[in-house]
Structure formats: C-alpha cells, structure tokens
Design a protein around this motif. Structure first.
Motif, mmCIF file in Angstrom:
data_model
loop_
_atom_site.group_PDB
_atom_site.id
_atom_site.type_symbol
_atom_site.label_atom_id
_atom_site.label_comp_id
_atom_site.label_asym_id
_atom_site.label_seq_id
_atom_site.Cartn_x
_atom_site.Cartn_y
_atom_site.Cartn_z
ATOM 1 N N LYS A 101 15.531 -3.691 14.704
ATOM 2 C CA LYS A 101 14.978 -3.320 13.408
ATOM 3 C C LYS A 101 13.490 -3.632 13.293
ATOM 4 O O LYS A 101 12.810 -3.061 12.433
ATOM 5 N N TYR A 102 13.013 -4.536 14.134
ATOM 6 C CA TYR A 102 11.615 -4.946 14.046
ATOM 7 C C TYR A 102 10.958 -4.794 15.421
ATOM 8 O O TYR A 102 11.601 -4.988 16.464
ATOM 9 N N ALA A 103 9.691 -4.475 15.373
ATOM 10 C CA ALA A 103 8.892 -4.311 16.593
ATOM 11 C C ALA A 103 7.557 -5.005 16.387
ATOM 12 O O ALA A 103 7.004 -5.012 15.273
ATOM 13 N N LEU A 104 7.047 -5.590 17.448
ATOM 14 C CA LEU A 104 5.735 -6.233 17.378
ATOM 15 C C LEU A 104 4.787 -5.540 18.349
ATOM 16 O O LEU A 104 5.193 -5.049 19.410
ATOM 17 N N PHE A 105 3.505 -5.520 17.994
ATOM 18 C CA PHE A 105 2.457 -4.909 18.793
ATOM 19 C C PHE A 105 1.267 -5.866 18.840
ATOM 20 O O PHE A 105 0.990 -6.586 17.867
ATOM 21 N N ALA A 106 0.569 -5.866 19.972
ATOM 22 C CA ALA A 106 -0.633 -6.690 20.136
ATOM 23 C C ALA A 106 -1.454 -6.102 21.270
ATOM 24 O O ALA A 106 -0.958 -5.287 22.073
ATOM 25 N N GLY A 107 -2.716 -6.530 21.346
ATOM 26 C CA GLY A 107 -3.575 -6.000 22.386
ATOM 27 C C GLY A 107 -4.975 -6.560 22.323
ATOM 28 O O GLY A 107 -5.225 -7.622 21.746
ATOM 29 N N LYS A 108 -5.897 -5.831 22.909
ATOM 30 C CA LYS A 108 -7.293 -6.230 22.943
ATOM 31 C C LYS A 108 -7.961 -5.837 21.631
ATOM 32 O O LYS A 108 -8.071 -4.658 21.300
ATOM 33 N N GLY A 109 -8.375 -6.832 20.885
ATOM 34 C CA GLY A 109 -8.947 -6.575 19.571
ATOM 35 C C GLY A 109 -7.919 -6.304 18.507
ATOM 36 O O GLY A 109 -8.285 -5.908 17.393
ATOM 37 N N VAL A 110 -6.637 -6.515 18.822
ATOM 38 C CA VAL A 110 -5.539 -6.266 17.880
ATOM 39 C C VAL A 110 -4.701 -7.533 17.784
ATOM 40 O O VAL A 110 -4.157 -7.998 18.792
ATOM 41 N N GLU A 111 -4.608 -8.096 16.584
ATOM 42 C CA GLU A 111 -3.784 -9.275 16.380
ATOM 43 C C GLU A 111 -2.303 -8.904 16.423
ATOM 44 O O GLU A 111 -1.928 -7.732 16.248
ATOM 45 N N VAL A 112 -1.458 -9.903 16.652
ATOM 46 C CA VAL A 112 -0.015 -9.673 16.679
ATOM 47 C C VAL A 112 0.449 -9.239 15.284
ATOM 48 O O VAL A 112 0.172 -9.915 14.281
ATOM 49 N N ASN A 113 1.137 -8.107 15.228
ATOM 50 C CA ASN A 113 1.651 -7.606 13.949
ATOM 51 C C ASN A 113 3.073 -7.123 14.134
ATOM 52 O O ASN A 113 3.440 -6.600 15.191
ATOM 53 N N VAL A 114 3.874 -7.298 13.095
ATOM 54 C CA VAL A 114 5.301 -6.970 13.114
ATOM 55 C C VAL A 114 5.536 -5.807 12.164
ATOM 56 O O VAL A 114 5.016 -5.798 11.036
ATOM 57 N N TRP A 115 6.362 -4.842 12.617
ATOM 58 C CA TRP A 115 6.661 -3.642 11.838
ATOM 59 C C TRP A 115 8.165 -3.523 11.615
ATOM 60 O O TRP A 115 8.959 -3.879 12.475
ATOM 61 N N ASP A 116 8.512 -2.990 10.445
ATOM 62 C CA ASP A 116 9.892 -2.659 10.110
ATOM 63 C C ASP A 116 10.136 -1.211 10.528
ATOM 64 O O ASP A 116 9.505 -0.282 9.995
ATOM 65 N N LEU A 117 11.033 -0.995 11.497
ATOM 66 C CA LEU A 117 11.247 0.348 12.026
ATOM 67 C C LEU A 117 12.002 1.240 11.052
ATOM 68 O O LEU A 117 11.874 2.471 11.131
ATOM 69 N N ASP A 118 12.787 0.672 10.159
ATOM 70 C CA ASP A 118 13.501 1.508 9.195
ATOM 71 C C ASP A 118 12.548 2.134 8.180
ATOM 72 O O ASP A 118 12.719 3.292 7.781
ATOM 73 N N LYS A 119 11.548 1.367 7.770
ATOM 74 C CA LYS A 119 10.591 1.857 6.775
ATOM 75 C C LYS A 119 9.260 2.273 7.377
ATOM 76 O O LYS A 119 8.434 2.862 6.660
ATOM 77 N N CYS A 120 9.059 1.931 8.680
ATOM 78 C CA CYS A 120 7.777 2.211 9.360
ATOM 79 C C CYS A 120 6.621 1.567 8.593
ATOM 80 O O CYS A 120 5.584 2.203 8.330
ATOM 81 N N GLN A 121 6.805 0.307 8.224
ATOM 82 C CA GLN A 121 5.789 -0.432 7.475
ATOM 83 C C GLN A 121 5.490 -1.754 8.180
ATOM 84 O O GLN A 121 6.366 -2.373 8.788
ATOM 85 N N LYS A 122 4.233 -2.195 8.029
ATOM 86 C CA LYS A 122 3.827 -3.485 8.584
ATOM 87 C C LYS A 122 4.232 -4.588 7.614
ATOM 88 O O LYS A 122 3.924 -4.534 6.410
#
Length: 420
Positions: A101-122
């Motif tokens: 249900k949740y996904a996290l993304f991070a990278g170069k110049g991007v802080e760790v952020n968590v998203w709700d896949l059901d609503k597609c919201q951060k």
C-alpha cells in the motif's frame, strides 16, 4: 514485459512511453524502479496484478492488469495512474512495504518520501540533517532505501553516498533517528532482515555487513570481500541464507548466522539485482520428453540405444575420446615405422669395409694434425738446456735488468750489515 519465470513466456507487455503525448514521460527518461505485485480480485478474475514504475526524473506510473485462470484467456489492462514524485533531482532507489500500500522514493537531491498507492498522494517527507559542528552541510544523496519491518511501514532505512546508514521513524520526526557511518565508500544496497530490526548493507567497495538498527551497532562483517560494487542483496524468508550480486559478475550466497561464504557463481556480466523465490518448486516445471531422454542418456550412457542420437555434451566427450585414440594410434604407427626403417648392418659386407677404411684414414689424419700442434707448442716452451740460445723480448730484458739491480742492492746492504 511480464514474463512467466517457469517457461519464459511473455504474459503481457506495455509500451512504457505510450503516454508521452500527454507530456508526462519522455523517451530519454530511463526506468530506475520496477515493482510487480498482486492483489486479490473478485468475480471471474482470479487476481489483479499491479505494476509500479518510476523513472529517473521522478515520473511514477501505476497500472493494473488482470490475469485469468486459463493461460489462453485474454487479458485486460486498466488506464495507468501518473504522478510526479519530485520536481527536481534524480530518483535512484524505491521500495514497497509488505502490504503493497505504501512506496518510498529517494535519490540525488531528493529526500526520502512515502506515498500512498491507493490515493497516489505523498504522506511523509524526510528533512535533511542539520549542519555539523564545523558548519558543513551534507548534500542530499540517497543510494539505497527499504522498509525496516514488514509489519510496520513507519520505520525506514536509507543509505547515502557519503557512507551513512540512517534510520527514519515516520511517527517520531522527519530527521533521522539514528545515523551510522560505515567504511569510506557509498552505501549501494540495503535489505531488511526477517527479525524486523536488522539490516544488511553493501558498499561500493565490496563490503557486506549487518547492523542492529535499534542501537545502530555493527553486528559483524561477512567474511570474504567482493571484488566489485555490491548492487543488490536478498534475504531468504525461511532459510538463513543471503544472496548478493554486483559489478564483479559474481552471485554469492552467504550464511546469515556465521557470515561465511557458502557459494559463488560467475555469470559473465554485470549484475544489478537479485531476487529469491521461496515458493518455487521443481514439480511446477513441466518436463519435456526430450529433457527426460537427455537426463537418462546423461546418467546412463551405456544403456542408451544405438539408434538414439546422444546429447550434445555426450557427443562432445565421445568425439574427444575418439580424437585422443586416433592421436595415440598415429604415434604408435610412427614409432613402428621408425623402428622398421632402421637396418641391421652386416660387418662382413662391402659397405661396412669401405666405411671402416674411411674411418681409419680420418683417424690417421687427426693423429698427424695433433702431433704437429704439439710440436709447435713444444717449440714455444723454454727449457733449461737451450737457455743460452733464448733471446728475451725488450720488456723481459727491462724487467730482468730491474730485478738484477734490486738483487745487487740487497747483497750490498747485507755486506755492510755484516761489517757493522
């Protein structure tokens, strides 16, 4: 492409950049995150498969497609959901929790952020750590991230390019709760353990270690350093086995308890990801009659029928043996020919008599030559009989004169000493 891992059949395929007309994705934007998971469906469909993709520029796409019970049945796919993970920077790593249900993304110049896949919201974004005691600010550069516990999606572990392992708690604060430095190279792979509080960390220099994220303590390093950067780590959900792969083209299996290397397989190319399928069974693979015949002939080569064509490996070994036998027979034939070519010489034959005459003449000539050389050397020698006829050279005359004068002086001094 969605591929069946048992037989390699393509179940479904999607054109990744088919939505580029809407201005959401471009053809030059490469995919850095790809996750396939299932969700239970209802009605005539047995399950609903979801495919999550994320590009380097932060374009995320989530689409679903349904697979029927029969393999020949048609498939249906829903329209994709698109959103922007970030407006600047580059996405490097992504991960899903156990509930999908949740996904996290991070990278170069991007802080760790968590998203709700059901609503597609951060729902949560990390905050960069404050400046250190010297006042130096560390830029944001995450290279690996994962959820710490399968049952709890509130704790995250991320690895940075400046060799740090950070623990984030979504319910506590936005800044890292624990930050640990490990070696001197960037953290390239992070994987959670089944216990819910340990993680396995791989570096760009080939180091593999485990940490207890409750205290940030290093539990130990795995014995046997890899030659290249570790790009992926997988933990078996049931057995105490860890698999790792990297740029040295080796797939390695480790014992999670003793941290010893169990096995290593060279796969002839750079490896970027490894996945363990704990539900795989050999019984699920459909056996082919040709494969069964191959296994039978491979295990019982003597019982194979004469009319049957042996497998390629057996034919290859058979040809090698035949070549070696032929080479041995050729060597034996050559030896027999050389022995047969040798003739037995009769001592009473005319040829043998002529050869003995020639040898005797050569021996007499050699003796005469040696006698001449000895006489020349004898003439050069100085004997006591002909010392009067000997005429020394100028150097010898000079040397003899000096010696005579020195002997005369010595005798003169002796006479004076006796008189005194």
């Amino acid at each position: 492409e969605v591929v069946n891992p048992l037989n390699g059949d393509v179940l479904n395929s999607f054109l990744v950049h088919e939505v580029c007309m809407a201005g959401q994705m471009t053809k030059g934007d490469s995919i850095v995150g790809l996750h396939l998971f299932n969700r239970k469906g209802s009605g005539s469909f047995s399950r609903l498969s979801m495919l999550l993709m994320c590009t380097e520029n932060g374009k995320a796409c989530l689409r679903s497609f349904r697979l029927r019970d029969t393999p020949d049945a048609s498939m249906s796919a829903d329209s994709p959901n698109l959103w922007d993970v970030c407006s600047a920077g580059k996405i490097i790593c992504s991960s899903l929790d156990e509930s999908k249900k949740y996904a996290l993304f991070a990278g170069k110049g991007v802080e760790v952020n968590v998203w709700d896949l059901d609503k597609c919201q951060k729902i949560w974004t990390a905050k960069s750590p404050s400046r250190d005691s010297v006042g130096i600010f560390t830029p944001t550069w995450f290279t690996a991230a994962t959820f710490l516990c399968k049952e709890d999606s509130r704790k995250l572990v991320a690895g940075t390019n400046n060799h740090q392992v950070r623990l984030y708690d979504v319910a506590a604060q936005r800044r890292p709760v624990i930050s640990v430095d490990f070696r001197e190279s960037s953290i390239t792979a992070v994987t959670e353990d089944v216990d819910g509080y340990s993680v396995y960390v791989g570096t760009g220099s080939g180091d593999l270690a485990s940490f207890d994220m409750r205290t940030g303590k290093l539990l130990g390093c795995f014995v046997g350093k890899c030659c290249g950067s570790i790009r992926s780590i997988a933990r078996h959900p049931k057995l105490p086995v860890i698999a790792s792969c990297g740029l040295d083209s080796y797939l390695r299996f480790w014992d999670a308890r003793t941290r010893q290397l169990l096995s290593a397989v060279f796969l002839k190319q750079h490896l970027t990801n490894v996945v363990i399928d704990s539900n795989f069974s050999d019984e699920e693979v459909a056996t082919d009659p040709a494969d069964e015949q191959f296994d039978f002939q491979l295990n019982n080569p003597e019982e194979a029928q004469d009319g049957d064509e042996p497998p390629f490996s057996l034919r290859k070994n058979f040809l090698k043996k035949e070549r070696s036998k032929r080479a041995k027979t050729k060597v034996c034939d050559a030896g027999n020919q050389s022995r047969a070519s040798k003739k037995v010489i009769d001592p009473d034959s005319e040829e043998n008599k002529e050869m003995s005459v020639f040898k005797a003449e050569d021996a007499s000539e050699m003796t005469e030559h040696n006698q001449r050389m000895k006489s020349k050397k004898r003439k050069k020698r100085i004997h006591g009989d002909n010392w009067d006829s000997y005429q020394p050279t100028k150097f010898q005359q000079k040397h003899l004169g000096v010696c005579n004068s020195m002997a005369a002086t010595r005798s003169h001094h002796k006479v004076e000493a006796k008189s005194l």
